[in-house]
Design an enzyme around this catalytic site. Structure first.
Site, PDB file in Angstrom:
ATOM      1  N   SER A 143     -10.888 -31.459   2.782  1.00  0.00           N
ATOM      2  CA  SER A 143     -10.908 -29.989   2.857  1.00  0.00           C
ATOM      3  C   SER A 143     -10.614 -29.457   4.263  1.00  0.00           C
ATOM      4  O   SER A 143     -11.018 -30.048   5.261  1.00  0.00           O
ATOM      5  CB  SER A 143     -12.273 -29.470   2.432  1.00  0.00           C
ATOM      6  OG  SER A 143     -12.582 -29.930   1.150  1.00  0.00           O
ATOM      7  N   GLU A 258     -15.150 -39.089  -7.966  1.00  0.00           N
ATOM      8  CA  GLU A 258     -16.173 -38.123  -7.528  1.00  0.00           C
ATOM      9  C   GLU A 258     -16.699 -37.325  -8.722  1.00  0.00           C
ATOM     10  O   GLU A 258     -17.887 -37.118  -8.873  1.00  0.00           O
ATOM     11  CB  GLU A 258     -15.537 -37.185  -6.498  1.00  0.00           C
ATOM     12  CG  GLU A 258     -16.518 -36.286  -5.799  1.00  0.00           C
ATOM     13  CD  GLU A 258     -15.884 -35.554  -4.622  1.00  0.00           C
ATOM     14  OE1 GLU A 258     -14.636 -35.474  -4.562  1.00  0.00           O
ATOM     15  OE2 GLU A 258     -16.637 -35.061  -3.773  1.00  0.00           O
ATOM     16  N   GLU A 390     -14.463 -22.988 -11.206  1.00  0.00           N
ATOM     17  CA  GLU A 390     -13.194 -22.429 -11.700  1.00  0.00           C
ATOM     18  C   GLU A 390     -12.105 -23.504 -11.746  1.00  0.00           C
ATOM     19  O   GLU A 390     -11.325 -23.577 -12.694  1.00  0.00           O
ATOM     20  CB  GLU A 390     -12.729 -21.260 -10.798  1.00  0.00           C
ATOM     21  CG  GLU A 390     -13.601 -20.016 -10.863  1.00  0.00           C
ATOM     22  CD  GLU A 390     -14.935 -20.155 -10.125  1.00  0.00           C
ATOM     23  OE1 GLU A 390     -15.071 -21.073  -9.288  1.00  0.00           O
ATOM     24  OE2 GLU A 390     -15.853 -19.356 -10.396  1.00  0.00           O
TER      25      GLU A 390
HETATM   26  C1  LIG Z   1     -22.167 -29.510   0.036  1.00  0.00           C
HETATM   27  C2  LIG Z   1     -20.676 -29.676   0.186  1.00  0.00           C
HETATM   28  C3  LIG Z   1     -20.166 -30.881   0.607  1.00  0.00           C
HETATM   29  C4  LIG Z   1     -18.788 -31.049   0.783  1.00  0.00           C
HETATM   30  N1  LIG Z   1     -18.336 -32.247   1.255  1.00  0.00           N
HETATM   31  C5  LIG Z   1     -17.011 -32.412   1.440  1.00  0.00           C
HETATM   32  C6  LIG Z   1     -16.502 -33.634   1.981  1.00  0.00           C
HETATM   33  O1  LIG Z   1     -17.255 -34.578   2.292  1.00  0.00           O
HETATM   34  N2  LIG Z   1     -15.172 -33.751   2.175  1.00  0.00           N
HETATM   35  C7  LIG Z   1     -14.310 -32.745   1.866  1.00  0.00           C
HETATM   36  O2  LIG Z   1     -13.112 -32.942   2.038  1.00  0.00           O
HETATM   37  N3  LIG Z   1     -14.743 -31.571   1.364  1.00  0.00           N
HETATM   38  C8  LIG Z   1     -16.081 -31.378   1.146  1.00  0.00           C
HETATM   39  N4  LIG Z   1     -16.547 -30.189   0.652  1.00  0.00           N
HETATM   40  C9  LIG Z   1     -15.598 -29.091   0.428  1.00  0.00           C
HETATM   41  C10 LIG Z   1     -15.325 -28.836  -1.037  1.00  0.00           C
HETATM   42  O3  LIG Z   1     -14.508 -29.812  -1.577  1.00  0.00           O
HETATM   43  C11 LIG Z   1     -14.665 -27.443  -1.098  1.00  0.00           C
HETATM   44  O4  LIG Z   1     -15.645 -26.495  -0.693  1.00  0.00           O
HETATM   45  C12 LIG Z   1     -14.160 -27.108  -2.466  1.00  0.00           C
HETATM   46  O5  LIG Z   1     -13.070 -27.922  -2.805  1.00  0.00           O
HETATM   47  C13 LIG Z   1     -13.739 -25.628  -2.572  1.00  0.00           C
HETATM   48  O6  LIG Z   1     -12.894 -25.269  -1.552  1.00  0.00           O
HETATM   49  P1  LIG Z   1     -13.170 -23.963  -0.667  1.00  0.00           P
HETATM   50  O7  LIG Z   1     -14.595 -23.987  -0.254  1.00  0.00           O
HETATM   51  O8  LIG Z   1     -12.119 -23.903   0.366  1.00  0.00           O
HETATM   52  O9  LIG Z   1     -12.995 -22.744  -1.670  1.00  0.00           O
HETATM   53  P2  LIG Z   1     -11.618 -22.058  -2.091  1.00  0.00           P
HETATM   54  O10 LIG Z   1     -10.676 -23.117  -2.543  1.00  0.00           O
HETATM   55  O11 LIG Z   1     -11.171 -21.175  -0.986  1.00  0.00           O
HETATM   56  O12 LIG Z   1     -12.073 -21.204  -3.331  1.00  0.00           O
HETATM   57  C14 LIG Z   1     -12.717 -19.934  -3.174  1.00  0.00           C
HETATM   58  C15 LIG Z   1     -12.962 -19.367  -4.556  1.00  0.00           C
HETATM   59  O13 LIG Z   1     -11.701 -19.169  -5.242  1.00  0.00           O
HETATM   60  C16 LIG Z   1     -11.695 -19.865  -6.477  1.00  0.00           C
HETATM   61  N5  LIG Z   1     -10.359 -20.425  -6.735  1.00  0.00           N
HETATM   62  C17 LIG Z   1      -9.581 -21.092  -5.860  1.00  0.00           C
HETATM   63  N6  LIG Z   1      -8.437 -21.479  -6.461  1.00  0.00           N
HETATM   64  C18 LIG Z   1      -8.506 -21.057  -7.749  1.00  0.00           C
HETATM   65  C19 LIG Z   1      -7.647 -21.159  -8.891  1.00  0.00           C
HETATM   66  N7  LIG Z   1      -6.468 -21.806  -8.816  1.00  0.00           N
HETATM   67  N8  LIG Z   1      -8.060 -20.630 -10.059  1.00  0.00           N
HETATM   68  C20 LIG Z   1      -9.262 -20.000 -10.166  1.00  0.00           C
HETATM   69  N9  LIG Z   1     -10.116 -19.847  -9.100  1.00  0.00           N
HETATM   70  C21 LIG Z   1      -9.747 -20.382  -7.928  1.00  0.00           C
HETATM   71  C22 LIG Z   1     -12.708 -21.005  -6.288  1.00  0.00           C
HETATM   72  O14 LIG Z   1     -13.224 -21.430  -7.521  1.00  0.00           O
HETATM   73  C23 LIG Z   1     -13.777 -20.328  -5.425  1.00  0.00           C
HETATM   74  O15 LIG Z   1     -14.651 -19.578  -6.239  1.00  0.00           O
HETATM   75  C24 LIG Z   1     -17.900 -29.989   0.478  1.00  0.00           C
HETATM   76  C25 LIG Z   1     -18.417 -28.767   0.029  1.00  0.00           C
HETATM   77  C26 LIG Z   1     -19.784 -28.598  -0.111  1.00  0.00           C
HETATM   78  C27 LIG Z   1     -20.296 -27.273  -0.603  1.00  0.00           C
END
Ligand SMILES: Cc1cc2nc3c(=O)[nH]c(=O)nc-3n(C[C@H](O)[C@H](O)[C@H](O)COP(=O)(O)OP(=O)(O)OC[C@H]3O[C@@H](n4cnc5c(N)ncnc54)[C@H](O)[C@@H]3O)c2cc1C
Length: 407
Positions: A143, A258, A390
């Protein structure tokens, strides 16, 4: 390849030996006898990150010595040569008995299986034994700030310089980054327009010059993840995992594990939470009687029990298919979807049960040492980490139900 000592005889635990005691029985007995007595207290000691990590490290060392890790990993990788179903049974017992998370949970659950599927012989020999023994901790850097759900948008880039690579970029929410010796990450090696087709997966040493880890404080107050900055970091050619520009296929393996293998155990986690909530409902009062005698509370508990039974049935249906197909499919993501929403409903309900006892103050440290206040905050991430609700719905719609793509 050498392995550490095993306190259980291999025959006691061989998943392929029909005369061996069942894997479930062996796991349950061992965990019950060995779970650290301090665990239930120390895991609520939220401020003490180092003590928690030390406990997790010791726990993994004990599991390793007992031969309980890498159950479905190949024998020449230090594993037991069992099936994914065997691993699911082991994880289910861990969840049922509420045991600590091993320190190398990322290495065990996602990095290891990805290296097994895409790694060279040299990579397997170099990395897998130390993942099991927890002598080298791993994190996963997929991410970025503008590339969480949409990995095709990621910007961390790697350019070829002679025989090696130069890597620069900025990852976020990298769990266990503070503890990690290595990171399995995705970087752009093709053009931005190539999106998913221009990504490569790298195995990068976190002690390389140019790597900086900045811990992030989450809503619970813990530092469970971090930002990781890579400034012109040297990566050797042998650090490429899978094909150059083929990193997205590698990432899909990671995500399937995962959401998949681990999805199989969510019902056990839900069941363990539910049992604790029933105890809570016996403890707290509603209108002068134990809450568990209140008809509204009882109805809600029954609804939860039904949801958990349905989840268990789905998990066992998929687990059964693992024994024959030996592969995790996109349909397993349904369990992640159910867990995300159900876990939040369960812990919200637990806090509601406490009424005016819910706020924590200097005088009142909360029922169960503030467990439920912590769980409510902690559970927010269950609909985000490992794919948001989502995104999981999209996966199910497109890859399981065969509906047209949203966009
Ligand atoms: C506790 C925790 C641990 C984590 N650990 C890791 C890790 O070790 N390594 C790592 O790489 N990542 C990690 N993550 C990150 C995690 O994978 C991301 O937070 C997740 O993939 C969502 O990405 P984002 O937060 O950028 O949200 P975004 O992708 O920006 O999404 C924001 C909102 O938009 C919605 N959305 C986005 N795209 C779409 C679509 N196409 N259709 C409908 N809705 C959509 C999403 O559902 C969300 O509600 C971790 C996250 C958490 C909370």
């Amino acid at each position: 390849m050498t392995l550490g000592p095993r306190t259980l005889a291999a025959a006691d635990f061989d998943p392929n030996d029909p005369d061996a005691p069942s894997l479930r029985k062996v796991t349950r007995a061992w965990i019950s006898a060995n779970i650290p007595p301090l665990w239930r207290q120390s895991r609520r000691n939220l401020s003490d990150h180092q003590a928690t990590r030390a406990l997790q490290r010791a726990w993994q060392a004990r599991l390793f010595d007992a031969g309980l890790l890498g159950i479905d990993w190949p024998i020449d990788a230090g594993g037991r040569g069992g099936t994914l179903l065997d691993t699911a049974i082991f994880l289910e017992e861990c969840a049922r008995l509420d045991s600590p998370e091993p320190i190398n949970v990322i290495g065990l659950s996602t990095v290891g299986p990805t290296i097994i599927e895409h790694g060279t012989r040299e990579q397997k020999e170099r990395y897998l034994p130390s993942i099991l023994a927890a002598t080298e901790i791993w994190c996963q850097g997929f991410s970025e700030a503008d590339a969480g759900s949409d990995l095709g948008a990621l910007r961390t880039s790697a350019t070829k310089e002679g025989e090696h690579w130069r890597l620069s970029g900025h990852k976020v929410w990298t769990s266990y980054a503070q503890d990690a010796r290595f990171c399995m990450l995705l970087a752009r090696t093709g053009t931005t327009e190539a999106r998913h087709r221009g990504l490569t997966c790298f195995l990068v040493g976190m002690d390389q010059p140019g790597v900086k880890v900045r811990p992030l404080r989450d809503i619970t107050g813990e530092h469970r993840f971090a930002e990781v900055l890579f400034d012109s970091v040297h990566v050797e050619a042998k650090g490429v995992l899978g094909e150059i520009d083929g990193g997205f296929a590698v990432a899909l393996t990671t995500l399937l594990h995962e959401r998949g293998t681990h999805g199989l155990v969510h019902h056990a986690r839900a069941r363990s939470l539910f049992a604790a909530i029933v105890q809570l409902a016996k403890l707290v009062q509603k209108r002068g009687r134990p809450a568990v005698e209140d008809s509204v509370v009882r109805r809600r508990l029954i609804e939860f029990a039904i949801d958990i039974e349905a989840m268990t049935a789905t998990a066992y249906r998929y687990a059964g298919s693992l024994a024959t197909t030996r592969r995790v499919g996109p349909e397993f993501a349904i369990l992640k979807l159910q867990w995300g929403e159900l876990s939040q409903d369960l812990v919200d309900f637990a806090l509601d049960l406490q009424d005016d006892l819910a706020p924590i103050s200097d005088q009142h440290q909360g029922i169960d040492h503030g467990r439920w206040q912590h769980e409510v905050l902690r559970a927010r991430s269950n609909t985000v980490a490992g794919g948001t609700t989502e995104i999981i719905r999209n996966v199910i719609a497109e890859q399981v139900l065969g509906l047209p793509r949203g966009r």
